[in-house]
Scaffold this motif. Structure first.
Motif, PDB file in Angstrom:
ATOM      1  N   THR A  14     -75.517 -44.427 -59.035  1.00 21.28           N
ATOM      2  CA  THR A  14     -76.412 -45.020 -58.033  1.00 21.28           C
ATOM      3  C   THR A  14     -75.622 -45.815 -57.013  1.00 21.28           C
ATOM      4  OG1 THR A  14     -78.157 -45.152 -59.685  1.00 21.28           O
ATOM      5  CG2 THR A  14     -78.426 -46.505 -57.713  1.00 21.28           C
ATOM      6  N   ARG A  15     -74.648 -46.568 -57.466  1.00 27.14           N
ATOM      7  CA  ARG A  15     -73.824 -47.364 -56.563  1.00 27.14           C
ATOM      8  C   ARG A  15     -73.031 -46.463 -55.631  1.00 27.14           C
ATOM      9  NH1 ARG A  15     -69.976 -49.889 -59.765  1.00 27.14           N
ATOM     10  NH2 ARG A  15     -71.741 -50.566 -60.994  1.00 27.14           N
ATOM     11  N   ALA A  16     -72.475 -45.348 -56.137  1.00 25.90           N
ATOM     12  CA  ALA A  16     -71.703 -44.425 -55.317  1.00 25.90           C
ATOM     13  C   ALA A  16     -72.591 -43.803 -54.243  1.00 25.90           C
ATOM     14  CB  ALA A  16     -71.079 -43.334 -56.182  1.00 25.90           C
ATOM     15  N   VAL A  17     -73.822 -43.477 -54.582  1.00 30.04           N
ATOM     16  CA  VAL A  17     -74.746 -42.856 -53.644  1.00 30.04           C
ATOM     17  C   VAL A  17     -75.150 -43.836 -52.546  1.00 30.04           C
ATOM     18  CG1 VAL A  17     -77.083 -41.901 -53.425  1.00 30.04           C
ATOM     19  CG2 VAL A  17     -75.600 -41.133 -55.271  1.00 30.04           C
ATOM     20  N   ALA A  22     -76.504 -39.890 -45.378  1.00 25.20           N
ATOM     21  CA  ALA A  22     -77.679 -39.137 -45.843  1.00 25.20           C
ATOM     22  C   ALA A  22     -77.298 -37.712 -46.228  1.00 25.20           C
ATOM     23  CB  ALA A  22     -78.757 -39.133 -44.767  1.00 25.20           C
ATOM     24  N   LEU A  23     -76.430 -37.084 -45.447  1.00 24.15           N
ATOM     25  CA  LEU A  23     -76.000 -35.716 -45.747  1.00 24.15           C
ATOM     26  C   LEU A  23     -75.193 -35.667 -47.036  1.00 24.15           C
ATOM     27  CD1 LEU A  23     -75.771 -32.736 -44.994  1.00 24.15           C
ATOM     28  CD2 LEU A  23     -73.816 -33.349 -43.548  1.00 24.15           C
ATOM     29  N   SER A  24     -74.273 -36.601 -47.177  1.00 24.32           N
ATOM     30  CA  SER A  24     -73.455 -36.667 -48.384  1.00 24.32           C
ATOM     31  C   SER A  24     -74.316 -36.925 -49.615  1.00 24.32           C
ATOM     32  CB  SER A  24     -72.401 -37.760 -48.224  1.00 24.32           C
ATOM     33  OG  SER A  24     -71.565 -37.809 -49.346  1.00 24.32           O
ATOM     34  N   GLU A  25     -75.286 -37.811 -49.470  1.00 20.71           N
ATOM     35  CA  GLU A  25     -76.194 -38.113 -50.576  1.00 20.71           C
ATOM     36  C   GLU A  25     -76.992 -36.875 -50.979  1.00 20.71           C
ATOM     37  OE1 GLU A  25     -80.115 -40.859 -51.426  1.00 20.71           O
ATOM     38  OE2 GLU A  25     -78.730 -41.460 -49.845  1.00 20.71           O
ATOM     39  N   CYS A  26     -77.456 -36.137 -50.002  1.00 19.90           N
ATOM     40  CA  CYS A  26     -78.226 -34.921 -50.269  1.00 19.90           C
ATOM     41  C   CYS A  26     -77.370 -33.898 -51.017  1.00 19.90           C
ATOM     42  CB  CYS A  26     -78.726 -34.333 -48.954  1.00 19.90           C
ATOM     43  SG  CYS A  26     -79.682 -32.819 -49.152  1.00 19.90           S
ATOM     44  N   VAL A  27     -76.132 -33.719 -50.585  1.00 21.21           N
ATOM     45  CA  VAL A  27     -75.227 -32.774 -51.249  1.00 21.21           C
ATOM     46  C   VAL A  27     -74.949 -33.242 -52.670  1.00 21.21           C
ATOM     47  CG1 VAL A  27     -72.891 -31.809 -51.249  1.00 21.21           C
ATOM     48  CG2 VAL A  27     -74.187 -31.932 -49.114  1.00 21.21           C
ATOM     49  N   SER A  28     -74.656 -34.532 -52.853  1.00 17.56           N
ATOM     50  CA  SER A  28     -74.375 -35.065 -54.188  1.00 17.56           C
ATOM     51  C   SER A  28     -75.547 -34.849 -55.131  1.00 17.56           C
ATOM     52  CB  SER A  28     -74.074 -36.564 -54.114  1.00 17.56           C
ATOM     53  OG  SER A  28     -72.884 -36.793 -53.426  1.00 17.56           O
ATOM     54  N   LEU A  50     -69.876 -21.097 -53.929  1.00 13.36           N
ATOM     55  CA  LEU A  50     -71.334 -21.122 -53.940  1.00 13.36           C
ATOM     56  C   LEU A  50     -71.878 -22.137 -52.933  1.00 13.36           C
ATOM     57  CD1 LEU A  50     -74.077 -20.336 -55.342  1.00 13.36           C
ATOM     58  CD2 LEU A  50     -73.721 -22.385 -56.718  1.00 13.36           C
ATOM     59  N   VAL A  51     -71.336 -23.344 -52.939  1.00 13.52           N
ATOM     60  CA  VAL A  51     -71.817 -24.392 -52.034  1.00 13.52           C
ATOM     61  C   VAL A  51     -71.551 -24.001 -50.581  1.00 13.52           C
ATOM     62  CG1 VAL A  51     -71.490 -26.796 -51.284  1.00 13.52           C
ATOM     63  CG2 VAL A  51     -71.677 -26.249 -53.716  1.00 13.52           C
ATOM     64  N   ILE A  52     -70.361 -23.509 -50.295  1.00 11.38           N
ATOM     65  CA  ILE A  52     -70.031 -23.097 -48.930  1.00 11.38           C
ATOM     66  C   ILE A  52     -70.962 -21.990 -48.469  1.00 11.38           C
ATOM     67  CG2 ILE A  52     -68.263 -22.054 -47.440  1.00 11.38           C
ATOM     68  CD1 ILE A  52     -67.813 -25.050 -48.220  1.00 11.38           C
ATOM     69  N   ARG A  53     -71.210 -21.009 -49.314  1.00  9.22           N
ATOM     70  CA  ARG A  53     -72.093 -19.895 -48.962  1.00  9.22           C
ATOM     71  C   ARG A  53     -73.504 -20.395 -48.685  1.00  9.22           C
ATOM     72  NH1 ARG A  53     -75.252 -17.189 -52.322  1.00  9.22           N
ATOM     73  NH2 ARG A  53     -74.014 -17.674 -54.148  1.00  9.22           N
ATOM     74  N   GLU A  54     -73.994 -21.306 -49.494  1.00  9.69           N
ATOM     75  CA  GLU A  54     -75.362 -21.814 -49.343  1.00  9.69           C
ATOM     76  C   GLU A  54     -75.515 -22.762 -48.154  1.00  9.69           C
ATOM     77  OE1 GLU A  54     -78.214 -21.086 -51.070  1.00  9.69           O
ATOM     78  OE2 GLU A  54     -77.060 -19.501 -52.028  1.00  9.69           O
ATOM     79  N   VAL A  55     -74.478 -23.511 -47.816  1.00 10.72           N
ATOM     80  CA  VAL A  55     -74.573 -24.520 -46.765  1.00 10.72           C
ATOM     81  C   VAL A  55     -74.209 -23.962 -45.390  1.00 10.72           C
ATOM     82  CG1 VAL A  55     -73.539 -26.694 -45.953  1.00 10.72           C
ATOM     83  CG2 VAL A  55     -74.203 -26.438 -48.347  1.00 10.72           C
ATOM     84  N   GLU A  56     -73.258 -23.058 -45.327  1.00 12.30           N
ATOM     85  CA  GLU A  56     -72.743 -22.602 -44.036  1.00 12.30           C
ATOM     86  C   GLU A  56     -73.798 -21.888 -43.186  1.00 12.30           C
ATOM     87  OE1 GLU A  56     -68.473 -21.159 -42.671  1.00 12.30           O
ATOM     88  OE2 GLU A  56     -69.517 -19.606 -43.835  1.00 12.30           O
ATOM     89  N   GLY A  57     -74.592 -21.026 -43.783  1.00 11.87           N
ATOM     90  CA  GLY A  57     -75.617 -20.302 -43.023  1.00 11.87           C
ATOM     91  C   GLY A  57     -76.611 -21.229 -42.345  1.00 11.87           C
ATOM     92  N   PRO A  58     -77.262 -22.127 -43.105  1.00 12.48           N
ATOM     93  CA  PRO A  58     -78.185 -23.069 -42.466  1.00 12.48           C
ATOM     94  C   PRO A  58     -77.506 -23.974 -41.434  1.00 12.48           C
ATOM     95  CG  PRO A  58     -78.560 -23.024 -44.824  1.00 12.48           C
ATOM     96  CD  PRO A  58     -77.324 -22.220 -44.563  1.00 12.48           C
ATOM     97  N   LEU A  59     -76.268 -24.377 -41.691  1.00  8.13           N
ATOM     98  CA  LEU A  59     -75.535 -25.205 -40.734  1.00  8.13           C
ATOM     99  C   LEU A  59     -75.368 -24.462 -39.411  1.00  8.13           C
ATOM    100  CD1 LEU A  59     -73.747 -27.640 -39.894  1.00  8.13           C
ATOM    101  CD2 LEU A  59     -71.829 -26.423 -40.956  1.00  8.13           C
ATOM    102  N   LEU A  60     -74.908 -23.226 -39.487  1.00 10.57           N
ATOM    103  CA  LEU A  60     -74.710 -22.436 -38.275  1.00 10.57           C
ATOM    104  C   LEU A  60     -76.033 -22.224 -37.540  1.00 10.57           C
ATOM    105  CD1 LEU A  60     -72.288 -19.714 -39.696  1.00 10.57           C
ATOM    106  CD2 LEU A  60     -71.675 -21.705 -38.302  1.00 10.57           C
ATOM    107  N   ARG A  61     -77.066 -21.881 -38.277  1.00 14.14           N
ATOM    108  CA  ARG A  61     -78.383 -21.622 -37.685  1.00 14.14           C
ATOM    109  C   ARG A  61     -78.915 -22.869 -36.958  1.00 14.14           C
ATOM    110  NH1 ARG A  61     -80.337 -19.112 -41.694  1.00 14.14           N
ATOM    111  NH2 ARG A  61     -80.958 -20.944 -42.878  1.00 14.14           N
TER     112      ARG A  61
END
Length: 95
Positions: A14-17, A22-28, A50-61
């Motif tokens: 909880t302290r680390a989060v 907000a983006l980092s928290e969502c990924v964590s 897996l994370v790169i594949r799932e995140v890169e498409g929405p990021l680009l879009r």
């Protein structure tokens, strides 16, 4: 656990989060949930891929939409050249 992950005590997690963006928290939060769901099973392709594949498409879009489809401006915002952006868009079926 077959994945190299450190399990933080609840208070430490909880302290680390609290200090993350907000983006980092969502990924964590999402990665923790995925690892909990995965349990001792192997990820197969590797968690990083897996994370790169799932995140890169929405990021680009989203970046492309924000720049009204202008690939040159989107590439600058992403910090990549336009040819690399076009290659990634094609790979994700976004062209």
């Amino acid at each position: 656990m077959s994945v190299n992950a450190v399990r933080l005590p609840a208070t430490e997690a909880t302290r680390a989060v609290a200090s993350q963006s907000a983006l980092s928290e969502c990924v964590s939060r999402t990665v923790r949930r995925y690892l909990a769901d995965l349990g001792d099973a192997d990820c197969g392709e590797g968690l990083h891929a897996l994370v790169i594949r799932e995140v890169e498409g929405p990021l680009l879009r989203e970046v492309l939409a924000f720049h009204d489809g202008n690939q040159s401006r989107a590439a600058v915002a992403l910090g990549i050249n336009r040819a690399t952006l076009r290659k990634k868009l094609a790979a994700h079926g976004l062209l």
